[in-house]
Design a protein around this motif. Structure first.
Motif, mmCIF file in Angstrom:
data_model
loop_
_atom_site.group_PDB
_atom_site.id
_atom_site.type_symbol
_atom_site.label_atom_id
_atom_site.label_comp_id
_atom_site.label_asym_id
_atom_site.label_seq_id
_atom_site.Cartn_x
_atom_site.Cartn_y
_atom_site.Cartn_z
ATOM 1 N N VAL A 1 0.864 -1.183 0.000
ATOM 2 C CA VAL A 1 0.000 0.000 0.000
ATOM 3 C C VAL A 1 0.900 1.234 0.000
ATOM 4 C CG1 VAL A 1 -1.837 1.259 1.171
ATOM 5 C CG2 VAL A 1 -1.764 -1.249 1.315
ATOM 6 N N ILE A 2 0.693 2.087 -0.987
ATOM 7 C CA ILE A 2 1.499 3.304 -1.132
ATOM 8 C C ILE A 2 0.648 4.525 -0.819
ATOM 9 C CG2 ILE A 2 2.819 4.725 -2.775
ATOM 10 C CD1 ILE A 2 3.543 2.185 -4.275
ATOM 11 N N GLY A 3 1.149 5.379 0.039
ATOM 12 C CA GLY A 3 0.492 6.663 0.307
ATOM 13 C C GLY A 3 1.162 7.742 -0.512
ATOM 14 N N ILE A 4 0.350 8.606 -1.123
ATOM 15 C CA ILE A 4 0.904 9.731 -1.888
ATOM 16 C C ILE A 4 0.312 11.007 -1.297
ATOM 17 C CG2 ILE A 4 1.273 10.739 -4.185
ATOM 18 C CD1 ILE A 4 2.048 8.006 -4.650
ATOM 19 N N ILE A 5 1.161 11.900 -0.853
ATOM 20 C CA ILE A 5 0.708 13.201 -0.355
ATOM 21 C C ILE A 5 1.181 14.244 -1.351
ATOM 22 C CG2 ILE A 5 0.893 14.898 1.498
ATOM 23 C CD1 ILE A 5 1.022 12.809 3.501
ATOM 24 N N TYR A 6 0.234 15.029 -1.860
ATOM 25 C CA TYR A 6 0.618 15.984 -2.908
ATOM 26 C C TYR A 6 -0.161 17.268 -2.782
ATOM 27 C CZ TYR A 6 -3.422 13.645 -5.101
ATOM 28 O OH TYR A 6 -4.667 13.101 -5.354
ATOM 29 N N GLU A 7 0.135 18.200 -3.694
ATOM 30 C CA GLU A 7 -0.467 19.517 -3.595
ATOM 31 C C GLU A 7 -1.617 19.651 -4.591
ATOM 32 O OE1 GLU A 7 3.264 21.665 -3.671
ATOM 33 O OE2 GLU A 7 3.389 21.593 -1.493
ATOM 34 N N ALA A 8 -1.925 20.870 -4.977
ATOM 35 C CA ALA A 8 -3.162 21.101 -5.718
ATOM 36 C C ALA A 8 -3.041 20.805 -7.208
ATOM 37 C CB ALA A 8 -3.625 22.534 -5.487
ATOM 38 N N ARG A 9 -2.544 19.614 -7.556
ATOM 39 C CA ARG A 9 -2.448 19.250 -8.969
ATOM 40 C C ARG A 9 -3.268 18.006 -9.231
ATOM 41 N NH1 ARG A 9 3.742 19.662 -10.789
ATOM 42 N NH2 ARG A 9 2.745 18.707 -12.598
ATOM 43 N N PRO A 10 -4.486 18.170 -9.762
ATOM 44 C CA PRO A 10 -5.376 17.014 -9.928
ATOM 45 C C PRO A 10 -4.799 15.947 -10.860
ATOM 46 C CG PRO A 10 -6.532 19.089 -10.406
ATOM 47 C CD PRO A 10 -5.104 19.427 -10.227
ATOM 48 N N ASN A 11 -3.877 16.324 -11.752
ATOM 49 C CA ASN A 11 -3.321 15.309 -12.644
ATOM 50 C C ASN A 11 -2.505 14.259 -11.891
ATOM 51 O OD1 ASN A 11 -1.372 17.414 -12.204
ATOM 52 N ND2 ASN A 11 -0.099 16.421 -13.756
ATOM 53 N N GLN B 1 -7.936 4.862 -3.562
ATOM 54 C CA GLN B 1 -8.777 5.615 -2.641
ATOM 55 C C GLN B 1 -8.183 6.997 -2.385
ATOM 56 O OE1 GLN B 1 -10.710 2.902 0.618
ATOM 57 N NE2 GLN B 1 -8.634 2.197 0.337
ATOM 58 N N LEU B 2 -9.095 7.938 -2.113
ATOM 59 C CA LEU B 2 -8.683 9.303 -1.797
ATOM 60 C C LEU B 2 -9.128 9.624 -0.373
ATOM 61 C CD1 LEU B 2 -7.778 12.185 -3.121
ATOM 62 C CD2 LEU B 2 -10.246 12.592 -3.197
ATOM 63 N N ILE B 3 -8.272 10.247 0.402
ATOM 64 C CA ILE B 3 -8.686 10.746 1.721
ATOM 65 C C ILE B 3 -9.400 12.078 1.492
ATOM 66 C CG2 ILE B 3 -7.878 11.523 3.991
ATOM 67 C CD1 ILE B 3 -7.576 8.486 3.424
ATOM 68 N N GLU B 4 -10.661 12.133 1.919
ATOM 69 C CA GLU B 4 -11.471 13.321 1.605
ATOM 70 C C GLU B 4 -11.476 14.358 2.724
ATOM 71 O OE1 GLU B 4 -15.301 12.104 0.132
ATOM 72 O OE2 GLU B 4 -14.411 10.672 -1.289
ATOM 73 N N ASN B 5 -11.186 13.910 3.939
ATOM 74 C CA ASN B 5 -11.151 14.840 5.062
ATOM 75 C C ASN B 5 -9.963 15.785 4.905
ATOM 76 O OD1 ASN B 5 -10.728 16.078 7.567
ATOM 77 N ND2 ASN B 5 -11.574 14.329 8.678
ATOM 78 N N PRO B 6 -10.236 17.107 4.779
ATOM 79 C CA PRO B 6 -9.137 18.021 4.461
ATOM 80 C C PRO B 6 -8.314 18.489 5.672
ATOM 81 C CG PRO B 6 -11.220 19.204 4.450
ATOM 82 C CD PRO B 6 -11.534 17.793 4.858
ATOM 83 N N ASP B 7 -8.665 18.009 6.892
ATOM 84 C CA ASP B 7 -7.914 18.468 8.072
ATOM 85 C C ASP B 7 -6.427 18.139 7.970
ATOM 86 O OD1 ASP B 7 -10.198 19.354 9.167
ATOM 87 O OD2 ASP B 7 -10.277 17.909 10.824
ATOM 88 N N ARG B 8 -5.615 19.074 8.435
ATOM 89 C CA ARG B 8 -4.172 18.817 8.474
ATOM 90 C C ARG B 8 -3.839 17.647 9.384
ATOM 91 N NH1 ARG B 8 -0.676 22.718 6.399
ATOM 92 N NH2 ARG B 8 1.023 21.702 7.482
ATOM 93 N N VAL C 1 -5.392 14.988 9.804
ATOM 94 C CA VAL C 1 -5.560 13.709 9.106
ATOM 95 C C VAL C 1 -4.301 13.391 8.278
ATOM 96 C CG1 VAL C 1 -6.912 12.504 7.342
ATOM 97 C CG2 VAL C 1 -8.055 13.895 9.087
ATOM 98 N N ALA C 2 -3.724 14.423 7.691
ATOM 99 C CA ALA C 2 -2.486 14.211 6.928
ATOM 100 C C ALA C 2 -1.386 13.724 7.863
ATOM 101 C CB ALA C 2 -2.072 15.502 6.226
ATOM 102 N N VAL C 3 -1.322 14.313 9.051
ATOM 103 C CA VAL C 3 -0.293 13.896 10.013
ATOM 104 C C VAL C 3 -0.522 12.440 10.441
ATOM 105 C CG1 VAL C 3 0.687 14.335 12.310
ATOM 106 C CG2 VAL C 3 0.152 16.250 10.787
ATOM 107 N N GLN C 4 -1.792 12.077 10.649
ATOM 108 C CA GLN C 4 -2.089 10.682 11.000
ATOM 109 C C GLN C 4 -1.690 9.730 9.870
ATOM 110 O OE1 GLN C 4 -6.089 10.041 12.345
ATOM 111 N NE2 GLN C 4 -5.805 11.226 14.237
ATOM 112 N N LEU C 5 -1.915 10.185 8.646
ATOM 113 C CA LEU C 5 -1.538 9.358 7.497
ATOM 114 C C LEU C 5 -0.028 9.074 7.514
ATOM 115 C CD1 LEU C 5 -2.599 8.099 4.782
ATOM 116 C CD2 LEU C 5 -1.988 10.244 3.679
#
Lengths: 417, 417
Positions: free
Chosen positions: A118-128, A178-185, A187-191
């Motif tokens: 399972v790979i997690g990808i954290i990225y910025e505002a680029r939908p591509n 899958q996409l994480i939809e909760n935008p809280d910061r 949640v990103a830290v938990q990820l």
């Protein structure tokens, strides 16, 4: 408390990854084709979601560069679909046996390529990136959990729904994309600490994002992307070639990580090189920030600072320094480089060898532009990013870098003595 | 505040690593020989330092197993010297070009093996690890910063002085082999965040140590060593072979990570296999903890708990479970395994294939003991540990796993179009 969304999606991804790892290349390719087709079929829906993001971003007064990264158009959706289709033709590394040999007692040992899991990808505002990362992970048999910038949330939700449904319809297990939809910061830290479900985390974005992930993550991270790249013009350089190389490395696409940020020039050739190259760079709109010796030769240059030497400008700005020797150039690169891409221009065999051996970077060049550090230019056919760390993957990461190995050992009853 | 010792030694290591990376194999081998010779020459001094550690450990009432790991003897010092000499004969991976190909515009790209840079090793009270790690890092051109258990501090200080002085006398740069002498826990935690100087951190020791490092480190970590390994006796197993394999996997050296901790038996063969194998295991001193079906067949067995299934006993204890199917065995391994080494005993081609493909572990075996997961048994000639994570290195790590790659690109003036 672990956020419910992460827990549910983490479990689902983990389960999906088991099945995914055993799928045939054909099944995965059919899913990629279905995903590409679905993107095009749902163009209107995706553009409508993107419009919401754009509207909100404009309200917030977000800058033009970011708006451009956020914006989707029919042709950009076509490009994303094209990217997925391009993956179909690439060889699938999963299941490849790279080597087989005999160990102790003639036990037969094979090195087999397998997905990471399972790979997690954290990225910025680029939908591509949503489509790109999902395609690369699927092709390599990995489940992916995506966490994009909140500015692109509507776009990402719609895109993820479209491509994951298409994948499921083509026999890819639910939970693979899958996409994480909760935008809280938070949640990103938990990820970043989701070791129970994630095998690796890849941040894609600017220096701030990458540092946050490196500092907070307990999941293994592959660092990507920061490039403070140098071009060193040696005392024995072909100066015409050097001029073309620095112009290409600086100007061809200044906002990317493999663009050059600092030009180092040997003092023997500085007087011949700097005024001429400086003039052409200025004509191309480059702001030059030089050391005193540079400014004596090219008065238009502003004074350079230590911060400039350390900066990844990602813009039409170039720091220029005159050095006394190859050693000084090497020392400067050691001090300020980010181990991405470094180039020497020289006709000296000895100096080229020293540079190749002594520079510690993902890609070290003789007589070529740093702009070649790229999965496509290298011939990998795809790229998830450029690793600037040394573990697991270094430089452009293609499909193989999204896999690991396992040893498969076949015996006839051997026990250890 | 960063502890002064870490800062000084970190800087020194970083500088040393630059020179180290360019040394010839011959120079490194001469240093290994000098280090081995120095260990033997300073035997008395090392034993005296070790005696201090042993005395203090006894005062503290430390257990016999740990005392034994801490203890040095003339023959153990010879073994350490022998380990260094064995490295001399191994091929040096540094500088090897693994592949060369043409990228865009016929640019020539080579993949060159290079050292990682500076490696941190955190370990427990085993002074032999000091020598072992120093030798492996030196051979691969890496600087090493060692942080051993405080119980072995006197031994480690003396050993490190002896071998680092010997290395320096053989033209290895100062700072290549260093020990952190401050025994504070806080210093260990700072070492885990020393991203400025460390390229990778390798913990060697028990589960507690490894978890602490994984949770606290911002430096990339290679996890080693926790092994909850299973042997699954399939419905189609050769039962005589299965008996030898489980006895070897459990009893040959129970305190190591590749020993088996749980035996899974298909219900079809349980009545034939469990009483007979159980009896032999009991005779060898193994305590058996079984599920209800196991206990019905072998009443001597104690009742097994979920904790037992999850435990790495590292002792003569074996959990035994009867399963209904290969699927149940695979599910059990997924739930409780630590992705180290897993074995199936079967004559079924189909079941062997499924097991090899579906089990997610560093080493997956058909008809052989899990005890083969070892750098020497695999033919690597050396081992720094066994990785149970998926990034960078998986399974036994030899010399190659202590290196990374860089791309060396040779052009003739190419610029990107």
């Amino acid at each position: 408390m672990l956020c419910e969304e992460l827990k549910i999606k983490g479990q689902l991804a983990k389960e999906a990854s088991i099945l995914l790892s055993t799928l045939s290349t054909e099944t995965k390719n059919q899913a990629l084709a279905a995903m590409a087709e679905a993107l095009e079929r749902h163009e209107e829906e995706i553009l409508a979601a993107n419009q919401k993001d754009i509207d909100r971003a404009k309200e917030k007064g977000i800058g033009n560069a970011m708006l451009d990264r956020l914006l989707l158009t029919p042709s950009r959706i076509k490009e994303m679909a094209h990217g997925l289709r391009a993956l179909i033709a690439l060889p699938d590394p999963v299941g490849e046996i790279e080597a087989v040999w005999k160990g102790a007692q003639a036990i037969e040992i094979g090195r087999m390529r397998v997905p990471l899991g399972v790979i997690g990808i954290i990225y910025e505002a680029r939908p591509n990136v949503t489509v790109d990362a999902a395609g690369l992970c699927l092709k390599t048999g990995n489940a992916v959990i995506l966490r994009g910038g909140s500015e692109a949330l509507h776009s990402n939700i719609t895109i993820t729904r479209v491509i994951s449904q298409a994948a499921e319809s083509a026999w890819i297990p639910r939970g693979s994309i899958q996409l994480i939809e909760n935008p809280d910061r938070e949640v990103a830290v938990q990820l970043m600490k989701l070791n129970e479900y994630l095998d690796v985390l890849i941040p894609r974005g600017g220096a701030g994002l990458i540092q946050t992930v490196v500092q907070n993550s307990t999941v293994p991270v592959i660092e990507t992307g920061i490039g403070n790249c140098h071009v060193y013009v040696d005392s024995e350089a072909d100066l015409a070639m050097a001029e073309e190389i620095i112009i290409n490395a600086k100007c061809q696409r200044p906002a990317v990580c493999n663009a050059a940020e600092t030009l180092l020039v040997h003092e023997k050739v500085a007087a011949d090189f700097i005024p001429k190259a400086g003039k052409r760079l200025r004509q191309l709109g480059v702001e030059i920030r030089g050391c005193n010796r540079t400014r004596a030769l090219f008065p238009e240059a502003k004074a350079v600072t230590e911060e400039d030497y350390a900066a990844e400008f990602l813009d039409l700005i170039l720091a220029v320094k005159v050095v006394d020797s190859l050693d000084e150039a090497l020392q400067h690169i050691r001090t300020f480089g980010t181990k991405h891409s470094e180039a020497i221009v020289t006709e000296s065999y000895r100096n080229s060898r020293r540079f190749l051996k002594e520079v510690d970077a993902a890609a070290v060049y003789v007589n070529a532009s740093t702009r070649f550090t790229d999965g496509f230019q290298f011939g990998f056919g795809a790229e998830i990013g450029i690793s600037t760390q040394k573990l697991h993957a270094r430089g452009p990461m293609g499909l193989k870098e999204l896999t690991t190995i396992k040893y498969v050992i076949q015996g006839d009853g051997q026990v250890r003595k």
